[in-house]
Design a protein around this motif. Sequence first.
Motif, PDB file in Angstrom:
ATOM      1  N   ASN A 112       0.455  -1.633   0.022  1.00 39.50           N
ATOM      2  CA  ASN A 112      -0.300  -0.359   0.018  1.00 39.50           C
ATOM      3  C   ASN A 112       0.593   1.134  -0.162  1.00 39.50           C
ATOM      4  OD1 ASN A 112      -2.216  -1.388   0.523  1.00 39.50           O
ATOM      5  ND2 ASN A 112      -1.932  -2.040   2.227  1.00 39.50           N
ATOM      6  N   HIS A 113       2.110   1.177  -0.593  1.00 33.58           N
ATOM      7  CA  HIS A 113       2.921   2.836  -0.823  1.00 33.58           C
ATOM      8  C   HIS A 113       3.075   3.428   0.688  1.00 33.58           C
ATOM      9  CE1 HIS A 113       2.547   1.772  -5.367  1.00 33.58           C
ATOM     10  NE2 HIS A 113       1.028   1.483  -4.991  1.00 33.58           N
ATOM     11  N   LEU A 114       3.047   1.691   1.964  1.00 30.34           N
ATOM     12  CA  LEU A 114       2.842   3.362   3.660  1.00 30.34           C
ATOM     13  C   LEU A 114       4.536   4.240   3.385  1.00 30.34           C
ATOM     14  CD1 LEU A 114       1.004   2.852   4.956  1.00 30.34           C
ATOM     15  CD2 LEU A 114       2.488   1.546   6.674  1.00 30.34           C
ATOM     16  N   ALA A 115       5.696   4.040   3.069  1.00 30.65           N
ATOM     17  CA  ALA A 115       6.597   4.383   3.100  1.00 30.65           C
ATOM     18  C   ALA A 115       6.363   5.626   2.095  1.00 30.65           C
ATOM     19  CB  ALA A 115       8.019   3.085   2.589  1.00 30.65           C
ATOM     20  N   LYS A 116       6.057   5.473   1.241  1.00 27.22           N
ATOM     21  CA  LYS A 116       6.044   6.942   0.288  1.00 27.22           C
ATOM     22  C   LYS A 116       4.571   7.495   1.073  1.00 27.22           C
ATOM     23  CE  LYS A 116       5.977   7.267  -4.398  1.00 27.22           C
ATOM     24  NZ  LYS A 116       5.663   7.328  -5.828  1.00 27.22           N
ATOM     25  N   LEU A 117       4.269   7.193   1.153  1.00 28.97           N
ATOM     26  CA  LEU A 117       2.669   7.859   2.601  1.00 28.97           C
ATOM     27  C   LEU A 117       2.957   8.554   2.905  1.00 28.97           C
ATOM     28  CD1 LEU A 117      -0.187   8.755   2.058  1.00 28.97           C
ATOM     29  CD2 LEU A 117      -0.723   6.543   3.238  1.00 28.97           C
ATOM     30  N   SER A 118       4.190   8.317   3.503  1.00 28.04           N
ATOM     31  CA  SER A 118       4.123   8.263   5.359  1.00 28.04           C
ATOM     32  C   SER A 118       4.711   9.957   5.307  1.00 28.04           C
ATOM     33  CB  SER A 118       4.685   7.237   6.149  1.00 28.04           C
ATOM     34  OG  SER A 118       4.015   5.955   6.957  1.00 28.04           O
ATOM     35  N   LEU A 119       6.115   9.460   3.484  1.00 26.77           N
ATOM     36  CA  LEU A 119       7.031  10.944   3.252  1.00 26.77           C
ATOM     37  C   LEU A 119       6.541  11.899   3.258  1.00 26.77           C
ATOM     38  CD1 LEU A 119       9.766   8.041   2.259  1.00 26.77           C
ATOM     39  CD2 LEU A 119       9.854   9.504   4.861  1.00 26.77           C
ATOM     40  N   VAL A 120       5.348  11.555   2.333  1.00 20.12           N
ATOM     41  CA  VAL A 120       4.275  11.947   1.185  1.00 20.12           C
ATOM     42  C   VAL A 120       3.642  13.909   1.957  1.00 20.12           C
ATOM     43  CG1 VAL A 120       3.088  12.896  -0.482  1.00 20.12           C
ATOM     44  CG2 VAL A 120       4.935  11.922  -1.091  1.00 20.12           C
ATOM     45  N   ILE A 121       3.523  12.630   3.238  1.00 21.83           N
ATOM     46  CA  ILE A 121       2.386  13.226   4.509  1.00 21.83           C
ATOM     47  C   ILE A 121       3.295  14.525   5.291  1.00 21.83           C
ATOM     48  CG2 ILE A 121       1.222  12.549   6.332  1.00 21.83           C
ATOM     49  CD1 ILE A 121      -0.175  10.902   4.853  1.00 21.83           C
ATOM     50  N   LEU A 122       4.846  13.584   5.693  1.00 22.01           N
ATOM     51  CA  LEU A 122       5.741  14.311   6.805  1.00 22.01           C
ATOM     52  C   LEU A 122       5.980  16.428   6.018  1.00 22.01           C
ATOM     53  CD1 LEU A 122       7.543  11.283   8.066  1.00 22.01           C
ATOM     54  CD2 LEU A 122       5.763  13.116   9.182  1.00 22.01           C
ATOM     55  N   LYS A 180       5.513  19.878   6.781  1.00 21.47           N
ATOM     56  CA  LYS A 180       5.858  20.648   7.131  1.00 21.47           C
ATOM     57  C   LYS A 180       6.127  22.060   6.059  1.00 21.47           C
ATOM     58  CE  LYS A 180      10.237  17.525   7.952  1.00 21.47           C
ATOM     59  NZ  LYS A 180      10.300  18.167   9.497  1.00 21.47           N
ATOM     60  N   THR A 181       5.799  21.723   4.384  1.00 19.10           N
ATOM     61  CA  THR A 181       5.396  22.548   3.835  1.00 19.10           C
ATOM     62  C   THR A 181       3.968  23.318   3.233  1.00 19.10           C
ATOM     63  OG1 THR A 181       5.371  21.250   1.657  1.00 19.10           O
ATOM     64  CG2 THR A 181       7.800  21.734   2.553  1.00 19.10           C
ATOM     65  N   ARG A 182       3.211  22.472   3.983  1.00 22.26           N
ATOM     66  CA  ARG A 182       1.603  22.566   3.632  1.00 22.26           C
ATOM     67  C   ARG A 182       1.686  23.361   2.358  1.00 22.26           C
ATOM     68  NH1 ARG A 182      -0.641  21.731   7.764  1.00 22.26           N
ATOM     69  NH2 ARG A 182       0.472  22.224   9.911  1.00 22.26           N
ATOM     70  N   GLU A 183       2.819  22.057   0.716  1.00 19.74           N
ATOM     71  CA  GLU A 183       2.642  22.725  -0.089  1.00 19.74           C
ATOM     72  C   GLU A 183       2.048  20.857  -0.776  1.00 19.74           C
ATOM     73  OE1 GLU A 183       6.594  24.167  -2.471  1.00 19.74           O
ATOM     74  OE2 GLU A 183       6.133  25.717  -1.061  1.00 19.74           O
ATOM     75  N   THR A 184       1.409  20.834  -1.735  1.00 25.35           N
ATOM     76  CA  THR A 184       1.172  19.531  -2.568  1.00 25.35           C
ATOM     77  C   THR A 184       2.286  18.958  -2.924  1.00 25.35           C
ATOM     78  OG1 THR A 184      -1.618  20.185  -2.492  1.00 25.35           O
ATOM     79  CG2 THR A 184      -0.764  18.089  -4.077  1.00 25.35           C
ATOM     80  N   ILE A 185       2.111  17.570  -2.573  1.00 26.91           N
ATOM     81  CA  ILE A 185       3.240  17.030  -3.312  1.00 26.91           C
ATOM     82  C   ILE A 185       2.296  15.891  -4.536  1.00 26.91           C
ATOM     83  CG2 ILE A 185       5.748  15.329  -2.641  1.00 26.91           C
ATOM     84  CD1 ILE A 185       5.702  18.203  -1.353  1.00 26.91           C
ATOM     85  N   ASN A 186       3.407  15.721  -6.071  1.00 21.47           N
ATOM     86  CA  ASN A 186       2.978  15.066  -6.456  1.00 21.47           C
ATOM     87  C   ASN A 186       3.154  13.211  -6.267  1.00 21.47           C
ATOM     88  OD1 ASN A 186       2.625  13.040  -8.366  1.00 21.47           O
ATOM     89  ND2 ASN A 186       1.949  14.879 -10.256  1.00 21.47           N
ATOM     90  N   PHE A 187       2.522  12.746  -5.514  1.00 15.14           N
ATOM     91  CA  PHE A 187       2.616  11.262  -4.926  1.00 15.14           C
ATOM     92  C   PHE A 187       3.327  10.610  -6.745  1.00 15.14           C
ATOM     93  CE2 PHE A 187       1.542   7.005  -4.087  1.00 15.14           C
ATOM     94  CZ  PHE A 187       1.674   7.327  -2.317  1.00 15.14           C
ATOM     95  N   ASP A 188       2.611  10.451  -7.508  1.00 16.19           N
ATOM     96  CA  ASP A 188       3.327   9.625  -8.540  1.00 16.19           C
ATOM     97  C   ASP A 188       4.794  10.368  -8.888  1.00 16.19           C
ATOM     98  OD1 ASP A 188       0.571   8.679  -8.337  1.00 16.19           O
ATOM     99  OD2 ASP A 188       0.143   9.877  -9.265  1.00 16.19           O
ATOM    100  N   ASP A 189       5.039  10.923  -8.662  1.00 13.41           N
ATOM    101  CA  ASP A 189       6.182  11.972  -9.126  1.00 13.41           C
ATOM    102  C   ASP A 189       7.553  11.675  -8.198  1.00 13.41           C
ATOM    103  OD1 ASP A 189       5.273  12.845 -11.715  1.00 13.41           O
ATOM    104  OD2 ASP A 189       5.129  15.072 -11.166  1.00 13.41           O
ATOM    105  N   ALA A 190       6.998  11.536  -6.752  1.00  8.64           N
ATOM    106  CA  ALA A 190       8.288  11.304  -6.026  1.00  8.64           C
ATOM    107  C   ALA A 190       8.485   9.816  -5.740  1.00  8.64           C
ATOM    108  CB  ALA A 190       7.385  11.635  -4.274  1.00  8.64           C
TER     109      ALA A 190
END
Length: 421
Positions: free
Chosen positions: A179-189, A193-203
């Motif tokens: 379930n992409h939990l590692a990437k999800l955790s990092l994207v959410i973190l 921090k930045t209050r900016e939306t991160i493109n989940f697919d690109d990261a």
Amino acid sequence: MFATKTFAEFIRHYLVVKTHTSVKKNGVYSSYKDYFISNGLSSEQALADLFKFASYYDQILNHKSADDRFNKILEHINVMDSKVVFPYLMLLMDLVHTAKINQEEAIQLAHILESYLFRSKACQTPTNRLNKIVVGLCDLSKEGGNLRLRLLRLLKANFPDDRKLLESLMEVDLYKQGNHLAKLSLVILEEHKTRETINFDDAQVEHIMPQRLNAEWRLQVANADKVKEQYGGTLGNLTLTKYNQEMSNKPYSEKKEFYKDSNVSLTREVAETYNQWGKEAIIDRTKELTDELIQIFPMPNIKEVNEEEITGEYTIDQPVNVTGKAPVQITINENEYPVKTWKQMLKIFLNDLWNRDSLNYDWIKEHDQISRMLFRPHNAPATLENGTVIETNFSASVILAIITKISEICDITDQVSYTVK
């Protein structure tokens, strides 16, 4: 039959909202037909309601509701592949649409559920009873319609606390979790921090200590192979980057220079905070990031649900102190049986079990402890419908334990619940 998998899945979730019962995947058509007939619906009424809820379903799948905060929760739940909670999300959206609750209340309730899902997956807590929980959440008659109390009561037993979350993230190879939990955790973190939306697919997820160690890493880090094996996939050793291939397995001194110029704050902080990279750095960063996740996915105030308030419906495997409480109903595979005593509840459960599948008794008798307790009556014998004599001289908690264990043996845990007053 329903033509597509997605539509059949929608109807199944729709029926959970409407009937507050589980619907088997191969019983969607017949269940909807029963719902249509029993509610005396016209074709126009049925289609109008289906269209409304299909709109909710589409917004959930594509996280495109009218509220950005709600959409973030929907996106995270989709990434965690937790479709089992869709009926409850549809219910919340309909309650907002009909002005029974406001959007802020819906966000708060959905966020509690999101926190539960994230913590459960991070702690590898079994979520096999979640389907039964969602069925219970969709019944607005429970807890006098207090949605928050109902949600907390049903999640209380298995909601991983802060200590358990920290212990798990210190040990679990989050990168290899589904379930992409590692990437999800990092994207959410990063978003937090930045209050900016991160493109989940690109990261991309970057292992700071690489998955394949070279001579330089083995020279620079004491017991490098052991450290990588134990901590390589944990949260503290992971970050986000868009130049993963370029970094490869370069030594930390070189990676650090790349990290300094990263447009990801999570990655820049690694370079700013740590001069060297090894076991101590990974453990320290794991603690720091876990503390942040604890703030993002907080443990709700479970004390709101005090033991004196124990009434209502519970799944059979939900730990509850029922001392001094009386049962009023047991539900088995959607069949509701009124009861007055715990002994009567035990008899009804065993009678239902026999009537549905007599082979279950063979499985029960193979379990030494259950067999000794039930089928060697001496103090308070009682006769079942099939003529079997059982012992019934047990406390309420022991009877619940017996029913729970038998449900596990027969793989029907998600079909059994009971109500106390």
